[in-house]
Design a protein around this motif. Structure first.
Motif, short mmCIF file in Angstrom:
data_model
loop_
_atom_site.label_atom_id
_atom_site.label_comp_id
_atom_site.label_asym_id
_atom_site.label_seq_id
_atom_site.Cartn_x
_atom_site.Cartn_y
_atom_site.Cartn_z
N ASN A 31 0.84 -1.20 0.00
CA ASN A 31 0.00 0.00 0.00
C ASN A 31 0.87 1.24 0.00
N ASN A 32 0.43 2.24 -0.74
CA ASN A 32 1.10 3.53 -0.76
C ASN A 32 2.50 3.48 -1.37
N SER A 33 2.75 2.47 -2.19
CA SER A 33 4.06 2.36 -2.82
C SER A 33 4.16 3.16 -4.11
N GLY A 34 3.00 3.42 -4.75
CA GLY A 34 3.01 4.21 -5.98
C GLY A 34 2.36 3.52 -7.16
N LYS A 35 1.67 2.40 -6.94
CA LYS A 35 1.05 1.66 -8.05
C LYS A 35 -0.02 2.50 -8.75
N SER A 36 -0.91 3.09 -7.97
CA SER A 36 -1.98 3.90 -8.56
C SER A 36 -1.40 5.11 -9.29
N ASN A 37 -0.35 5.69 -8.74
CA ASN A 37 0.29 6.84 -9.38
C ASN A 37 0.87 6.45 -10.74
N LEU A 198 -10.20 1.94 -15.08
CA LEU A 198 -11.13 1.37 -14.12
C LEU A 198 -10.48 1.46 -12.75
N ALA A 199 -10.87 2.48 -11.99
CA ALA A 199 -10.23 2.76 -10.71
C ALA A 199 -10.75 1.82 -9.63
N ALA A 200 -10.04 1.75 -8.50
CA ALA A 200 -10.44 0.89 -7.40
C ALA A 200 -11.76 1.36 -6.79
N GLU A 201 -11.98 2.69 -6.77
CA GLU A 201 -13.22 3.23 -6.22
C GLU A 201 -14.29 3.24 -7.30
N ARG A 202 -14.75 2.05 -7.69
CA ARG A 202 -15.64 1.94 -8.84
C ARG A 202 -17.05 1.48 -8.49
N ASP A 203 -17.34 1.28 -7.21
CA ASP A 203 -18.62 0.67 -6.87
C ASP A 203 -19.78 1.64 -6.83
N ASP A 204 -19.52 2.96 -6.86
CA ASP A 204 -20.63 3.90 -6.70
C ASP A 204 -21.57 3.89 -7.90
N GLU A 331 -7.27 -0.96 -11.65
CA GLU A 331 -6.72 -0.88 -10.31
C GLU A 331 -7.39 -1.90 -9.40
N GLU A 332 -6.59 -2.78 -8.84
CA GLU A 332 -7.05 -3.81 -7.90
C GLU A 332 -8.28 -4.55 -8.42
N PRO A 333 -8.14 -5.32 -9.50
CA PRO A 333 -9.29 -6.07 -10.03
C PRO A 333 -9.86 -7.07 -9.04
N GLU A 334 -9.07 -7.44 -8.03
CA GLU A 334 -9.53 -8.44 -7.06
C GLU A 334 -10.46 -7.88 -6.00
N ALA A 335 -10.69 -6.56 -5.99
CA ALA A 335 -11.44 -5.93 -4.90
C ALA A 335 -12.81 -6.57 -4.72
N HIS A 336 -13.06 -7.08 -3.53
CA HIS A 336 -14.35 -7.64 -3.10
C HIS A 336 -14.69 -8.99 -3.75
N LEU A 337 -13.77 -9.58 -4.52
CA LEU A 337 -14.08 -10.82 -5.21
C LEU A 337 -13.66 -12.04 -4.39
N CYS A 338 -14.46 -13.09 -4.46
CA CYS A 338 -14.06 -14.36 -3.87
C CYS A 338 -13.01 -15.00 -4.78
#
Length: 588
Positions: A31-37, A198-204, A331-338
């Motif tokens: 986290n906070n390493s710079g991937k999203s940047n 496709l950002a990590a904050e995509r659920d809205d 960004e983080e395609p695994e978010a919330h996935l089983c």
């Protein structure tokens, strides 16, 4: 066509990053390493219709902090010269912070047509196709005059309290140029290069029933509609309005002329009519939302919503014949996935990227499901604002070695703050059980069983974790191999590595012969498993019996030991030393 190289300078925590890129690039890191940047920076040179818009005009906090600190320190050191207008403008220009993202293209065949205007001849005569995004102070002389005026009656201590005014963002501008010629890149030349984010904050887009649509979905649908289809939408809306007027008798509302005694009332009101207020295409599309069967997507579970969203958006990225390159960042395609849906999505991503030579995919992830062991050359490691491809720190033999390692959780090994490598499941079970039942101690130690090959792993780990406070311990068996022990323990010269070896052949005899463990273990196995005294009458006999027993016995023993049911039994010294090292950094 693909982007073969990206050089990023001064963007957020990415001070100076130079990356070789493949058609699929997987960024891994803490986290906070710079991937999203990195994902955002790569898209900056491309101006086109986009999903998940990244503004080309950056903000003050998008500029690298180290570059800004260098700038402000220069002002402090040269404060008097600045006040007296004695600063050389060239020296001043050299320390003004800026952002640069230069991308190099590798065209194939006819694709050279799209980049023909961006050729750059280097000093060695090599031809490269490059464009560069720049965010910089347009008029350095004006900036120098500005800060000279501000600092006229200030002292060095005042600089830290007025940084925003000493580097006003209003004086920055962006441009996209051909690096060696500084010629502006025409907008029309960029239209053949598309990117979608496709950002990590995509659920809205679907989290509640009042959310009719998302900007991403609206943009997608709008871009997919051709001119003929848009005409049909307008015609359909007109028909809808005519039917609405007929059904609701709206014209009856405007019937005053029928009862009026004014002679020309009918003539006047007959000219009044109801016309459709045709909304924009985007307004119409904003009333569209995704569904599953007969149910809206917002009624589904969080993970399922994210899976469907990613599949729909990625599946929509058809590449037209007039497109040079379609860039997708996820960004983080695994978010919330089983785990099963992670594997499904990973398979879909691999299939998508292999189906077209006009698409390039960049992924940031914390999940090993997206790391294909047979294609580790696609992996880029991101650490504290620095990034380097795995091929840059591991040779071909190292990558082949990693690919052959069964069940290796590559991410845990590389990025655990505290990690222990052990040779087999017995040590793994013992240490994990022991750690899990420790009270009043926060535990962040990862235990990984590798069997053999620690030296290869340590060479890779050292390259990735150079300069960090991360520590790794290695617990190995002697196995009557004194030369192997010496070659492994050479790594103890490094402050972040501690290798220990059993004095006995393997773990079991080491455990039995530690302190006064023999009598206590003899009693334990006799009472719990009915082992006869004549079978375990000596430490060697007990060790041999234990070593050849079923794995269930070791598992149960580890659980009992970890839970504190065997308080008087001592942990083997070589394990105890590694645990203390990981917690304190001290080697004993």
């Amino acid at each position: 066509m693909l982007i073969s190289n990206a050089c990023i300078k001064g963007y957020r925590n990415l001070k100076n990053v130079d990356l070789k890129l493949n058609r699929l690039v997987i960024f891994i890191g803490e986290n906070n390493s710079g991937k999203s940047n990195l994902l955002k920076a790569i898209t900056l040179p491309f101006l086109n219709n986009e999903i998940g818009n990244v503004g080309k005009n950056l903000g003050w906090h998008d500029i690298n902090n180290d570059l800004k600190n260098t700038y402000f320190n220069f002002i402090k050191i040269n404060l008097e010269k600045i006040k007296d207008s004695e600063i050389d403008i060239k020296d001043f220009v050299s320390i003004i912070p800026f952002v640069s993202v230069m991308v190099t293209f590798e065209p194939e065949g006819a694709d050279e047509y799209y980049v023909r205007k961006w050729n750059n001849y280097l000093d060695d005569g090599k031809l490269l196709y490059q464009i560069e995004y720049r965010y910089f102070v347009e008029n350095p002389k004006q900036l120098l005059e500005h800060i000279t005026k501000i600092l006229a009656d200030k002292c060095e201590d005042d600089v830290d309290n007025m940084k925003l005014n000493l580097l006003p963002i209003e004086m920055f501008k962006y441009s996209i140029v051909v690096p060696t010629t500084n010629e502006q890149v025409a907008f029309n030349d960029l239209t053949s290069f598309k990117y979608n984010s496709l950002a990590a904050e995509r659920d809205d887009f679907s989290y509640k029933n009042t959310k009719l649509g998302s900007q991403a979905l609206v943009n997608l649908l709008h871009n997919k509609l051709g001119d003929e289809q848009k005409v049909k939408v307008e015609e359909s809306y007109g028909k809808f309005f005519d039917d609405l007027k007929e059904i609701s008798n709206l014209e009856g509302i405007f019937n005053w002329q029928e009862i009026s005694e004014i002679e020309n009332a009918k003539e006047f009101f007959d000219q009044i009519s109801l016309l459709p207020n045709m909304p924009s295409i985007n307004s119409l599309l904003n009333n569209v939302r995704l569904g599953i069967g007969e149910e809206y997507l917002y009624s589904q579970g969080l993970g399922y919503r994210n899976l469907i969203y990613l599949l729909v958006m990625m599946n929509s990225l058809e590449v037209n014949s007039d497109i040079a390159l379609n860039i997708l960042t996820v960004e983080e395609p695994e978010a919330h996935l089983c785990i099963s849906n992670e594997r499904l999505l990973a398979s879909f991503i691999n299939s998508t990227i292999k189906s077209s030579k006009q698409m390039q995919l960049f992924i940031s992830t914390h999940s090993s499901e997206y790391l294909n062991k047979l294609e580790l050359n696609n992996v880029t490691i991101v650490k504290e604002g620095k990034a380097f491809s795995l091929t840059g720190v591991a040779g071909k033999e190292d990558l082949e070695y990693l690919a052959k390692k069964p069940n290796l959780d590559f991410l845990k090994f590389l990025f655990s703050r505290r990690c222990i490598l052990v040779e087999g499941p017995s040590e793994e079970m013992l240490i994990k059980s022991y750690l899990s039942f420790q009270k009043n101690v926060l535990n962040d130690i990862e235990v990984i069983s590798l069997h053999k090959g620690f030296k290869n792993m340590l060479d890779i780990w050292l390259k990735v974790n150079d300069g960090t406070s991360n520590r790794i311990g290695i617990i190995r068996d002697f196995d009557d191999q004194p030369k192997a022990q010496l070659s492994h323990e050479e790594y103890n010269d490094n402050h972040s590595i501690f290798v220990t070896t059993t004095t006995e052949y393997t773990l079991e005899p080491e455990f039995v012969k530690t302190n006064k463990n023999f009598e206590k273990l003899k009693k334990y196995f006799s009472e719990e498993y009915g082992w006869k005294d004549d079978e375990i009458k000596s430490p060697d006999a007990l060790s041999d019996k234990w070593r050849t027993a079923k794995t269930d016995i070791m598992l149960n023993f580890c659980q009992d030991f970890g839970m504190g049911h065997l308080k008087d039994i001592s942990l083997p010294k070589h394990i105890e030393k590694v645990l203390k090292f990981l917690q304190s950094g001290v080697k004993e």
